[in-house]
Design an enzyme around this catalytic site. Structure first.
Site, PDB file in Angstrom:
ATOM      1  N   GLN A  31       5.410 -10.617   5.155  1.00 17.63           N
ATOM      2  CA  GLN A  31       6.600  -9.996   4.603  1.00 17.63           C
ATOM      3  C   GLN A  31       7.826 -10.696   5.185  1.00 17.63           C
ATOM      4  OE1 GLN A  31       6.297  -5.685   4.643  1.00 17.63           O
ATOM      5  NE2 GLN A  31       4.202  -5.718   3.936  1.00 17.63           N
ATOM      6  N   GLU A  68       1.900 -11.661  -2.632  1.00 23.43           N
ATOM      7  CA  GLU A  68       1.686 -11.479  -1.180  1.00 23.43           C
ATOM      8  C   GLU A  68       0.904 -12.673  -0.661  1.00 23.43           C
ATOM      9  OE1 GLU A  68       0.191  -7.793   0.450  1.00 23.43           O
ATOM     10  OE2 GLU A  68       1.140  -6.631  -1.154  1.00 23.43           O
ATOM     11  N   ASN A  87      -0.128  -1.615  -6.963  1.00 26.84           N
ATOM     12  CA  ASN A  87      -0.422  -2.575  -5.899  1.00 26.84           C
ATOM     13  C   ASN A  87      -1.899  -2.535  -5.533  1.00 26.84           C
ATOM     14  OD1 ASN A  87       0.438  -4.291  -3.474  1.00 26.84           O
ATOM     15  ND2 ASN A  87      -0.574  -2.563  -2.461  1.00 26.84           N
ATOM     16  N   GLU A  88      -2.536  -3.684  -5.500  1.00 25.06           N
ATOM     17  CA  GLU A  88      -3.930  -3.829  -5.032  1.00 25.06           C
ATOM     18  C   GLU A  88      -4.814  -2.660  -5.466  1.00 25.06           C
ATOM     19  OE1 GLU A  88      -3.899  -4.760  -0.791  1.00 25.06           O
ATOM     20  OE2 GLU A  88      -3.115  -6.757  -1.214  1.00 25.06           O
ATOM     21  N   ASN A 112       0.822  -1.207   0.000  1.00 24.84           N
ATOM     22  CA  ASN A 112       0.000   0.000   0.000  1.00 24.84           C
ATOM     23  C   ASN A 112       0.863   1.268   0.000  1.00 24.84           C
ATOM     24  OD1 ASN A 112      -2.196  -1.721   0.153  1.00 24.84           O
ATOM     25  ND2 ASN A 112      -2.422  -1.526   2.377  1.00 24.84           N
TER      26      ASN A 112
HETATM   27  O1  AHR Z   1       1.516  -6.766   3.413  1.00 24.61           O
HETATM   28  C1  AHR Z   1       0.713  -5.845   4.070  1.00 24.61           C
HETATM   29  C2  AHR Z   1      -0.283  -5.160   3.130  1.00 24.61           C
HETATM   30  O2  AHR Z   1      -1.203  -6.111   2.678  1.00 24.61           O
HETATM   31  C3  AHR Z   1       0.286  -4.592   1.857  1.00 24.61           C
HETATM   32  O3  AHR Z   1       0.774  -3.310   2.013  1.00 24.61           O
HETATM   33  C4  AHR Z   1      -0.900  -4.587   0.951  1.00 24.61           C
HETATM   34  O4  AHR Z   1      -0.540  -4.725  -0.398  1.00 24.61           O
HETATM   35  C5  AHR Z   1      -1.772  -5.712   1.450  1.00 24.61           C
HETATM   36  O5  AHR Z   1      -3.069  -5.293   1.653  1.00 24.61           O
END
Ligand code: AHR
Length: 497
Positions: free
Chosen positions: A348, A291, A171-172, A71
């Site tokens: 992560q 992810e 991203n998303e 994000n």
């Molecule tokens: O990994 C944590 C968050 O999860 C990331 O920033 C986002 O891409 C997802 O919603």
């Protein structure tokens, strides 16, 4: 309780792309500041990176790391993170409502990735920015010299281009929480035009189009169908994201969630193939599961954090034993789709929903989920084979016919090593496991690693590693058949040569 399996050399799914053992570092919480980077730490190197953390990351042998978000990237001005550190601005970081000091940026991260022998998967901001910022960043990173942005990089001390190969187009972008959320039509157009410009700067790059933020998004899988209609010819991968949790404390149901992941992957493959058919295309789209993890333990603590501090402890899930079992099954699921999933990132890597934790100024330690990730990264290189599994099944709240035995097999031809990864999902009973490997003549068990624990909720801390593997599994092989007792609720790695 008995389960049987047949493994044959000839039943090949595909060569495993080692990049499925990737991970992710976002400018979020203590992932960067206090995680990989802490200049005042006793083990810090000349760049300020913690050597103790580097050691643990090296142990995991992570081939590719996604950066800088997440994000975060959707509000990031990459220019803030290059050039003399003293003149870099502090910015309000809107995704996680913190202050970003920009002590670490593109060049520093590239240095760190080199140190740990990993490639960088770079994401560009398609939230607040677009084509121009993306092509400039690419020129800064990959163009040799003789242009404004490449010369700027050289003036920052990086004579040689970074040659970053893999780039995520945002991203998303489907998520209402995303800064600059887009409709699928808006995203599809923007991603296509960004891809076009980026390829003109550097035709050798690979591009990832944003898929849905999870299988439960209301726009899934229309999002994939519509966005790929725009981007299909311009990109190489579509992304998938998925996190699971056990909020209702229903472990049987929780351990079956990898079946949802499997279904998610199958649906994305079908959607890609539908677009391929519609376009009469010869090109096959690959998947980047960039992810994935367990994420829920820290949700309530995160809601209490005051905004606008630097590197607060956000998303610091402390993982228990059952989480390690689900992570094992998620890794197994990726291996089962080795023919289409070519990249994946455990999200992560450090402190933020991570296998590695640190104390600011102090120790670094391994969470429970470190181990299945380590084992699969270490032993899961080679050809993914399709095991034929005959297992008793159970029904859970959201799933029916859940096999107690979950397994994937990798054959490393070069090292002549065969590895079976197996989870026993049964919470009360061991599984008597028999596996026919007669096509691997003369192979003997070299090790049977087991992770088991009486307490499904047991966790590790900096002081005590309560949950860790041992090598006293019972697997033995004779006349081409492996026999083993797989303990109740266990993660198993059986290696043979
Ligand atoms: O990994 C944590 C968050 O999860 C990331 O920033 C986002 O891409 C997802 O919603």
């Amino acid at each position: 309780l008995r389960a049987k399996m047949v493994v044959d050399k000839a039943f090949k799914i595909a060569e495993v792309d080692k990049r499925i053992y990737g991970s992710f570092i976002e400018h979020l919480g203590r992932a960067v500041y206090g995680g990989i980077y802490e200049p005042s730490h006793p083990t810090a190197d000349s760049f300020g990176f913690r050597n103790d953390v580097k050691q643990l990351v090296k142990e995991l042998d992570v081939p590719i790391i996604r950066y800088p978000g997440g994000n975060f990237v959707s509000g990031y001005n990459w220019e803030d993170g290059v050039g003399p550190v003293e003149s870099r601005p502090k910015r309000l970081e809107l995704a996680w409502r913190t202050v970003e000091p920009n002590f670490v940026g593109t060049n520093e991260f590239f240095e760190w990735a080199k140190e740990i022998d990993s490639e960088v998967m770079m994401a560009v901001n398609l939230g607040t920015r677009g084509v121009d910022a993306a092509r400039n960043l690419l020129e800064y990173c990959n163009h040799p010299s003789g242009s404004y942005w490449s010369n700027l990089r050289r003036s920052h001390g990086y004579e040689q281009p970074h040659r970053i190969k893999t780039w995520c187009l945002g991203n998303e972008m489907d998520g209402p929480w995303q800064i600059g959320q887009k409709t699928p039509q808006e995203y599809g157009r923007l991603a296509y035009e960004t891809a076009k410009a980026m390829r003109l700067v550097d035709p050798s790059i690979e591009l990832v189009s944003c898929g849905s933020s999870s299988s439960s998004m209301p726009t899934f899988p229309d999002w994939e169908a519509i966005t790929l209609d725009h981007t299909y010819d311009a990109v190489d991968y579509v992304s998938l994201h998925q996190y699971y949790g056990n909020k209702d404390n229903d472990t049987a149901n929780y351990l079956a969630r990898s079946m949802d992941m499997d279904h998610f992957i199958r649906t994305v493959i079908s959607t890609c193939d539908y677009v391929k058919a519609k376009k009469r295309s010869k090109k096959t789209m690959y998947l980047s599961f960039d992810e994935w993890n367990v994420w829920y333990h820290s949700n309530s603590a995160d809601a209490q954090i005051e905004p606008w501090s630097i590197a607060p402890p956000q998303l610091e899930d402390i993982y228990n034993f059952e989480d390690a079992l689900l992570v094992g099954s998620m890794l197994i699921t990726l291996l089962k789709h080795a023919d289409r999933v070519k990249m994946a990132c455990m999200a992560q890597l450090v402190n933020v929903i991570a296998p590695i934790m640190t104390e600011n100024g102090g120790r670094a330690w391994k969470q429970t989920i470190f181990y299945p990730y380590l084992h699969v990264s270490k032993f899961g290189r080679g050809v993914s084979l399709q095991p034929i599994v005959d297992s008793p099944v159970y029904d859970a709240k959201d799933f029916t016919d859940v096999p107690y035995l979950d397994s994937a097999v990798v054959y490393n031809e070069a090292d002549e090593e065969l590895t079976i990864f197996a989870v026993n999902r049964h919470l009360q009973e061991a599984l008597d496991f028999e596996c026919d490997i007669r096509s691997f003549e003369g192979y003997r068990v070299t090790e049977h690693i087991v992770m088991e624990h009486e307490d499904l909720k047991a966790v590790n801390t900096a002081d005590q590693e309560n949950v860790k593997p041992h090598s006293n599994g019972s697997a033995a092989c004779s006349n081409g058949f492996i026999n083993a007792r797989l303990s109740k609720a266990s993660w198993n790695v059986i290696t043979l040569r």
